[in-house]
Write a protein that holds these residues in place. Structure first.
Motif, PDB file in Angstrom:
ATOM      1  N   THR A  46      90.814 -28.590  -9.730  1.00 31.11           N
ATOM      2  CA  THR A  46      91.289 -29.264  -8.531  1.00 31.11           C
ATOM      3  C   THR A  46      90.954 -30.750  -8.635  1.00 31.11           C
ATOM      4  O   THR A  46      90.041 -31.140  -9.364  1.00 31.11           O
ATOM      5  N   GLU A  48      89.930 -33.767  -6.076  1.00 27.73           N
ATOM      6  CA  GLU A  48      89.531 -34.089  -4.711  1.00 27.73           C
ATOM      7  C   GLU A  48      88.657 -35.327  -4.729  1.00 27.73           C
ATOM      8  O   GLU A  48      87.739 -35.430  -5.549  1.00 27.73           O
ATOM      9  N   GLU A  49      88.922 -36.235  -3.825  1.00 29.67           N
ATOM     10  CA  GLU A  49      88.089 -37.418  -3.628  1.00 29.67           C
ATOM     11  C   GLU A  49      87.748 -38.139  -4.930  1.00 29.67           C
ATOM     12  O   GLU A  49      86.591 -38.420  -5.219  1.00 29.67           O
ATOM     13  N   HIS A  53      87.610 -31.455 -10.541  1.00 25.13           N
ATOM     14  CA  HIS A  53      86.647 -30.355 -10.455  1.00 25.13           C
ATOM     15  C   HIS A  53      87.120 -29.236 -11.376  1.00 25.13           C
ATOM     16  O   HIS A  53      88.276 -28.814 -11.300  1.00 25.13           O
ATOM     17  N   THR A 105      82.187 -31.764 -12.490  1.00 27.42           N
ATOM     18  CA  THR A 105      83.125 -32.733 -11.942  1.00 27.42           C
ATOM     19  C   THR A 105      83.182 -33.912 -12.896  1.00 27.42           C
ATOM     20  O   THR A 105      82.203 -34.241 -13.577  1.00 27.42           O
TER      21      THR A 105
END
Length: 114
Positions: A46, A48-49, A53, A105
């Motif tokens: 994924t 995100e921000e 990840h 991450t």
């Protein structure tokens, strides 16, 4: 699963991370296959921000952690390598779900961060 991960990176325009992500995915999947005793392993990617990840779950809680590898050992360096790659990309490495999930991450390269 490596091909799926590479295709997802292309879709997101994150080709610059492909080599490191392929190594991370390979190490996490290999660790799950070797140490869980299961064939039901999941890979989740994924974004995100401003971080990518990566998580590999095998559903089998266990005690896993990066550890020292002996000089002549043929294995035992995978999680240490994943942790180093994550740190090198401004990210983190961890184990969750009682050891059933290994994740990391990677900070997105500046031009690719949202």
């Amino acid at each position: 699963m490596r091909r799926i991960a590479a295709a997802r990176l292309r879709y997101w325009g994150l080709q610059t991370l492909t080599d490191d992500v392929m190594l991370i995915v390979s190490e996490l999947l290999t660790n799950a296959l070797l140490h869980s005793g299961t064939t039901k392993i999941g890979l989740k990617l994924t974004v995100e921000e401003d971080f990518l990840h990566i998580a590999v779950s095998d559903g089998v809680p266990s005690r896993i952690a990066p550890g020292p590898a002996y000089e002549k050992a043929e294995s035992g360096r995978g999680l240490t390598l994943v942790a180093a790659l994550a740190q090198g990309h401004g990210g983190t490495f961890g184990i969750s779900d009682g050891g059933a999930t290994a994740w990391c991450t990677l900070a997105l390269p500046p031009q690719e961060a949202s």
